[in-house]
Design an enzyme around this catalytic site. Structure first.
Site, PDB file in Angstrom:
ATOM      1  N   LYS A   1     -10.093  -0.183  10.950  1.00 25.68           N
ATOM      2  CA  LYS A   1     -10.230  -1.378  10.116  1.00 25.68           C
ATOM      3  C   LYS A   1     -10.639  -2.608  10.928  1.00 25.68           C
ATOM      4  O   LYS A   1     -10.892  -3.676  10.392  1.00 25.68           O
ATOM      5  CB  LYS A   1      -8.921  -1.663   9.375  1.00 25.68           C
ATOM      6  CG  LYS A   1      -8.624  -0.622   8.313  1.00 25.68           C
ATOM      7  CD  LYS A   1      -7.606  -1.121   7.330  1.00 25.68           C
ATOM      8  CE  LYS A   1      -7.031  -0.017   6.475  1.00 25.68           C
ATOM      9  NZ  LYS A   1      -7.945   0.519   5.475  1.00 25.68           N
TER      10      LYS A   1
ATOM     11  N   HIS B   1       0.866  -1.183   0.000  1.00 19.56           N
ATOM     12  CA  HIS B   1       0.000   0.000   0.000  1.00 19.56           C
ATOM     13  C   HIS B   1       0.904   1.236   0.000  1.00 19.56           C
ATOM     14  O   HIS B   1       2.014   1.191   0.536  1.00 19.56           O
ATOM     15  CB  HIS B   1      -0.844  -0.062   1.281  1.00 19.56           C
ATOM     16  CG  HIS B   1      -1.871   1.007   1.419  1.00 19.56           C
ATOM     17  ND1 HIS B   1      -1.569   2.272   1.855  1.00 19.56           N
ATOM     18  CD2 HIS B   1      -3.217   0.992   1.205  1.00 19.56           C
ATOM     19  CE1 HIS B   1      -2.685   2.992   1.898  1.00 19.56           C
ATOM     20  NE2 HIS B   1      -3.706   2.240   1.510  1.00 19.56           N
TER      21      HIS B   1
ATOM     22  N   GLN C   1      -4.287  -4.847   7.255  1.00 16.34           N
ATOM     23  CA  GLN C   1      -5.303  -5.789   6.774  1.00 16.34           C
ATOM     24  C   GLN C   1      -5.306  -7.110   7.537  1.00 16.34           C
ATOM     25  O   GLN C   1      -6.238  -7.904   7.382  1.00 16.34           O
ATOM     26  CB  GLN C   1      -5.112  -6.071   5.275  1.00 16.34           C
ATOM     27  CG  GLN C   1      -5.315  -4.858   4.383  1.00 16.34           C
ATOM     28  CD  GLN C   1      -6.738  -4.309   4.414  1.00 16.34           C
ATOM     29  OE1 GLN C   1      -7.690  -4.969   4.852  1.00 16.34           O
ATOM     30  NE2 GLN C   1      -6.915  -3.081   3.967  1.00 16.34           N
TER      31      GLN C   1
ATOM     32  N   ASP D   1       3.343  -4.235   8.158  1.00 17.15           N
ATOM     33  CA  ASP D   1       2.106  -3.462   8.008  1.00 17.15           C
ATOM     34  C   ASP D   1       0.947  -4.422   8.276  1.00 17.15           C
ATOM     35  O   ASP D   1       0.641  -5.302   7.466  1.00 17.15           O
ATOM     36  CB  ASP D   1       2.059  -2.901   6.580  1.00 17.15           C
ATOM     37  CG  ASP D   1       0.732  -2.213   6.265  1.00 17.15           C
ATOM     38  OD1 ASP D   1      -0.204  -2.308   7.077  1.00 17.15           O
ATOM     39  OD2 ASP D   1       0.641  -1.596   5.190  1.00 17.15           O
TER      40      ASP D   1
ATOM     41  N   CYS E   1      -4.857   2.509  -3.615  1.00 17.03           N
ATOM     42  CA  CYS E   1      -3.627   3.051  -3.029  1.00 17.03           C
ATOM     43  C   CYS E   1      -2.453   2.085  -3.206  1.00 17.03           C
ATOM     44  O   CYS E   1      -1.645   1.890  -2.294  1.00 17.03           O
ATOM     45  CB  CYS E   1      -3.808   3.386  -1.543  1.00 17.03           C
ATOM     46  SG  CYS E   1      -5.162   4.495  -1.216  1.00 17.03           S
TER      47      CYS E   1
HETATM   48  N1  C6P Z   1      -6.212   0.593   3.009  1.00 17.16           N
HETATM   49  C1  C6P Z   1      -8.092   0.241   1.528  1.00 17.16           C
HETATM   50  O1  C6P Z   1      -9.221   0.484   1.097  1.00 17.16           O
HETATM   51  P1  C6P Z   1      -4.830   3.975   7.192  1.00 17.16           P
HETATM   52  O2  C6P Z   1      -5.429   4.756   6.053  1.00 17.16           O
HETATM   53  O3  C6P Z   1      -3.631   4.660   7.778  1.00 17.16           O
HETATM   54  O4  C6P Z   1      -5.822   3.538   8.182  1.00 17.16           O
HETATM   55  O5  C6P Z   1      -4.304   2.592   6.549  1.00 17.16           O
HETATM   56  C2  C6P Z   1      -3.383   2.621   5.483  1.00 17.16           C
HETATM   57  C3  C6P Z   1      -3.160   1.238   4.949  1.00 17.16           C
HETATM   58  C4  C6P Z   1      -1.904   0.674   5.108  1.00 17.16           C
HETATM   59  N2  C6P Z   1      -1.651  -0.568   4.692  1.00 17.16           N
HETATM   60  C5  C6P Z   1      -2.587  -1.325   4.114  1.00 17.16           C
HETATM   61  C6  C6P Z   1      -2.258  -2.721   3.708  1.00 17.16           C
HETATM   62  C7  C6P Z   1      -3.883  -0.817   3.926  1.00 17.16           C
HETATM   63  O6  C6P Z   1      -4.797  -1.582   3.358  1.00 17.16           O
HETATM   64  C8  C6P Z   1      -4.156   0.513   4.326  1.00 17.16           C
HETATM   65  C9  C6P Z   1      -5.514   1.124   4.096  1.00 17.16           C
HETATM   66  C10 C6P Z   1      -7.564   1.026   2.699  1.00 17.16           C
HETATM   67  O7  C6P Z   1      -7.384  -0.645   1.042  1.00 17.16           O
HETATM   68  C11 C6P Z   1      -7.687   2.495   2.466  1.00 17.16           C
HETATM   69  S1  C6P Z   1      -6.685   3.037   1.135  1.00 17.16           S
END
Ligand code: C6P
Length: 412
Positions: free
Chosen positions: A226, A123, A203, A200, A366
């Site tokens: 999430k 991401h 997910q 990370d 993203c």
């Molecule tokens: N992915 C998706 O729809 P934040 O925005 O900081 O809570 O998370 C960022 C992020 C980082 N790593 C991974 C693997 C992610 O999936 C995400 C967030 C969402 O896929 C929003 S773009």
């Protein structure tokens, strides 16, 4: 025997609504998940009874709030099996957590010629911060490739982990492909060459049990929203030695010990990183959702999602003109499935599904370098959670076939 999760669906008030004349089917859980009543109530309870600032006042409300706030730190530590609660830092979310490690830790260690190893499935939040650090230090950003069925290429990882590799930062689950990466194996490989490992967990934390000590990762980042907590709250776990080395990126109230006119001393971990009034309601909501998820059982959530994916994958693949991305075996996936329908733009598919009450995401998710590697500019993505059902799967398949039929002559 797998626990039947049906009864938990009623805990999510938002799911009871009608969208575009159809009962809402919420298949956009990788973007953010819905909140159970327990979380909504915990936030209201906090504002109705306890609202105060933390770590400051000596009055009853302040002490009560501080106690709850610090209790959640321990709850999070227990949830991810951290050794000490001081290893849990509250952040805004995964993005902030990863930026803290990149700028507050890695940037101070790296020098020209060093390598930062990530994967092509990352991401942007686990990619752009590393580009910035590479540019600031002269280190090189190196990518592990994926296999044709969207899994991290372990052989490529082996080749690219060398004495030059100082940082390895990988997602545990891809937000596009749904692939589950063997983090423990990768961590062992990275430690063998002396690299520091960042994971990370955006997910993975909502969808599977996580044990940071077993994985042996040095840092682990995730977002509360999430997993059913409020937005704007997240966690950075770090091994205490590394957190002691890491520098705060924000300075001000609460993170200091003593302030003189020209210099200051800082508190110990975790507080030296948490400048200013934190997101207290977010922390309260995080405690509430962890309590809730422990009751459901993380292994049960994972089993439930695998059951849904095992049902859905063959039905999806049976639709002519569809391309489904990611691992062929449902065992190697989480509840995320990306696909494209021949001749249809993903946004048209998502809009048509929304007209039938089904929320999905379309776009690059993203993950633009991954899109490029896959040879597409965007996909439709569905992502399942503990409250989704087999009935919803079938309605989704029917709606997708109807969408295909509707756009029979194509739109692009
Ligand atoms: N992915 C998706 O729809 P934040 O925005 O900081 O809570 O998370 C960022 C992020 C980082 N790593 C991974 C693997 C992610 O999936 C995400 C967030 C969402 O896929 C929003 S773009």
């Amino acid at each position: 025997m797998a626990k039947n999760l049906k009864k938990y669906r009623n805990d999510f008030p938002i799911l009871k609504q009608i969208v575009n004349d159809e009962p809402l089917i919420y298949f956009d859980n990788a973007a953010t998940v819905q909140k159970p009543q327990a979380v909504i109530k915990a936030i209201s309870h906090y504002y109705e009874n306890d609202n105060a600032n933390v770590h400051r006042g000596v009055h009853t409300l302040a002490e009560r709030t501080t106690q709850q706030f610090e209790d959640v730190r321990q709850v999070v530590a227990d949830f991810i099996h951290a050794k000490y609660s001081a290893e849990i830092l509250f952040t805004k979310g995964t993005t902030e957590s990863l930026n803290w490690v990149a700028q507050g830790f890695a940037q101070n260690r790296l020098k020209p010629g060093d390598e930062i190893l990530i994967s092509i499935m990352e991401h942007h939040s686990n990619l752009v911060p590393w580009q910035q650090v590479a540019q600031a230090t002269g280190a090189k950003l190196v990518y592990i490739d994926i296999t044709d069925d969207g899994q991290l290429d372990i052989n490529d990882a082996k080749l690219k982990m060398t004495a030059k590799t100082k940082i390895v930062s990988l997602t545990q689950i891809s937000n596009v492909l749904g692939s589950i990466n063997p983090i423990k194996e990768l961590t062992d490989m990275a430690h063998a060459v002396g690299a520091v490992v960042i994971c990370d967990g955006a997910q993975s934390i909502p969808n599977m049990p996580v044990d940071v000590q077993e994985l042996d990762v040095d840092f682990f980042a995730f977002s509360g929203h999430k997993m059913g907590a409020a937005t704007g709250i997240g966690v950075l776990y770090g091994k205490s030695d590394y957190l002691n080395e890491m520098q705060p990126l924000e300075f001000g109230g609460e993170m200091i010990d003593f302030v003189e006119e020209q210099q200051s001393t800082f508190k110990d971990i975790p507080w030296k990183f948490e400048a200013g009034t934190p997101n207290i309601e977010g922390v309260i909501s995080l405690g509430a959702i962890i309590h809730y998820l422990n009751e459901v059982g993380m292994a049960n959530i994972q089993t439930h999602e695998q059951m849904l994916v095992t049902d859905l994958l063959p039905k999806l693949k049976a639709i002519s003109g569809i391309t489904v991305y990611g691992p062929i075996e449902s065992k190697k996936r989480s509840g995320v499935i990306s696909f494209n329908l021949e001749g249809l733009h993903p946004h048209d598919v998502a809009t048509a599904l929304d007209m039938q009450g089904i929320a999905v995401r379309a776009g690059h998710h993203c993950a633009q370098p991954l899109m490029k590697r896959m040879g597409v500019s965007s996909t439709v993505r569905i992502s399942l959670y503990l409250y989704n059902t087999l009935e919803e799967n079938q309605k989704f398949i029917d709606a997708l076939i109807a969408t295909k039929e509707f756009f029979k002559n194509g739109t692009i």
